[in-house]
Design an enzyme around this catalytic site. Structure first.
Site, PDB file in Angstrom:
ATOM      1  N   ASP A  59       0.675  -1.128  -0.018  1.00 53.47           N
ATOM      2  CA  ASP A  59      -0.069  -0.139   0.036  1.00 53.47           C
ATOM      3  C   ASP A  59       0.987   1.193   0.060  1.00 53.47           C
ATOM      4  OD1 ASP A  59       0.958  -0.350   2.696  1.00 53.47           O
ATOM      5  OD2 ASP A  59      -0.778  -0.927   3.117  1.00 53.47           O
TER       6      ASP A  59
ATOM      7  N   ASN B 232      -7.060  -3.061  14.642  1.00 53.80           N
ATOM      8  CA  ASN B 232      -8.622  -3.527  14.205  1.00 53.80           C
ATOM      9  C   ASN B 232      -8.650  -4.574  13.009  1.00 53.80           C
ATOM     10  OD1 ASN B 232      -7.545  -2.232  11.752  1.00 53.80           O
ATOM     11  ND2 ASN B 232      -9.182  -0.534  11.848  1.00 53.80           N
TER      12      ASN B 232
ATOM     13  N   HIS C  28      -7.123  -4.763  10.348  1.00 51.68           N
ATOM     14  CA  HIS C  28      -6.825  -4.794   8.737  1.00 51.68           C
ATOM     15  C   HIS C  28      -5.328  -5.309   8.455  1.00 51.68           C
ATOM     16  CE1 HIS C  28      -4.754  -0.917  10.165  1.00 51.68           C
ATOM     17  NE2 HIS C  28      -3.640  -1.428   9.291  1.00 51.68           N
TER      18      HIS C  28
ATOM     19  N   GLU D 245      -9.564  -1.960   5.589  1.00 52.42           N
ATOM     20  CA  GLU D 245     -10.126  -1.942   6.848  1.00 52.42           C
ATOM     21  C   GLU D 245     -11.282  -2.750   7.336  1.00 52.42           C
ATOM     22  OE1 GLU D 245      -8.415   0.065   9.016  1.00 52.42           O
ATOM     23  OE2 GLU D 245      -7.749   1.895   8.001  1.00 52.42           O
TER      24      GLU D 245
END
Length: 263
Positions: free
Chosen positions: A67, A136, A138, A143
């Protein structure tokens, strides 16, 4: 899924680096998928040392990063291209032409997402994908709520991710809320995946990844559906696992079996 629980973050880095080094030594033209963030920094340091001491050669290796922030210039200190250059590429014998990072400064990022997928196909796909994990759950910048079949795309960062990464930006500096990321479907096409996690703040995400249901609410849980996944963590990241004793026993017995095959 192979679960490896080690004492601390240094042991995780050592294991991860050796795993990648062994893969490259078996296949010198390996296509590596790479991750950024604080977790892999020590792993990259050990890969640099291995290269400098002639334990591994990167001259034929191709890399694809997961990314990049959308809107940051290539030379921006917080861009992931800058991170990879300064944390790894500038210090090993890799051909920079074979290191691919999404172009966060593109005038047409949507088209670039398609091109990134094309580059991956041209290179034959990822042999070994290194992943970190967000608190979380990801992976990449996929996400919670992301499509489990997604391709490389523009993603909106969650408030949790923005908050976690705020420490990397100077006071008053504009922090991107968008990114270009490999999709979950793209990640799953990797022939092999290794996820590393360290620290107590990753414990809940690791528990949901390994022991929770497969759900977009924890994107990393989709790794349960991949046939060749190794998850490497320190004791802090493992502390919420319900079946931790079984995982340790399984890894020990697996090592004994492998050793027996070489006698």
């Amino acid at each position: 899924m192979r679960i490896v629980i080690l004492k601390d973050d240094l042991a995780v880095a050592e294991f991860g680096a050796n795993y990648i080094i062994e893969s490259i030594n078996k296949k010198p033209n390996t296509v590596l998928g790479l991750a950024t963030g604080s977790t892999p920094i020590r792993l990259y340091e050990k890969m640099m040392i291995a290269n400098q001491t002639k334990r591994v050669c990167f001259k034929k290796v191709t890399t694809f990063n997961l990314d990049e922030y959308l809107g940051l210039a290539v030379g921006h200190p917080q861009s992931y291209r800058y991170f990879m250059d300064h944390r790894l590429f500038n210090h090993i014998d890799i051909d920079k032409e074979n290191t691919f990072v999404p172009n966060g400064a593109s005038d047409n990022p949507i088209a670039d997402c398609t091109h990134y997928e094309e580059y991956l196909r041209e290179k034959g796909g990822v042999d070994l994908q290194l992943l970190g994990i967000g608190s979380n759950g990801h992976i990449g910048f996929n996400e919670p709520g992301s499509s489990l079949a997604s391709r490389t795309h523009i993603a909106v960062l969650s408030k949790e991710t923005i908050s976690a990464n705020k420490r990397f930006f100077s006071v008053g500096e504009s922090q991107p809320h968008l990114s270009i990321t490999m999709g979950i479907g793209t990640i799953l096409e990797s022939r092999e995946i290794m996820l590393i996690a360290t620290g107590a703040n990753k414990a809940e995400a690791i528990k949901n990844t390994i022991e929770g249901p497969v759900s977009s609410s924890c994107p990393a849980s989709i790794l349960q559906m991949h046939p060749y996944v190794t998850i490497v963590m320190d004791e802090e990241a493992a502390k919420s696992l319900r079946n931790i004793d079984f995982y340790k026993y399984t890894e020990l017995e697996s090592q004994k079996f492998m050793l027996s095959q070489y006698k």
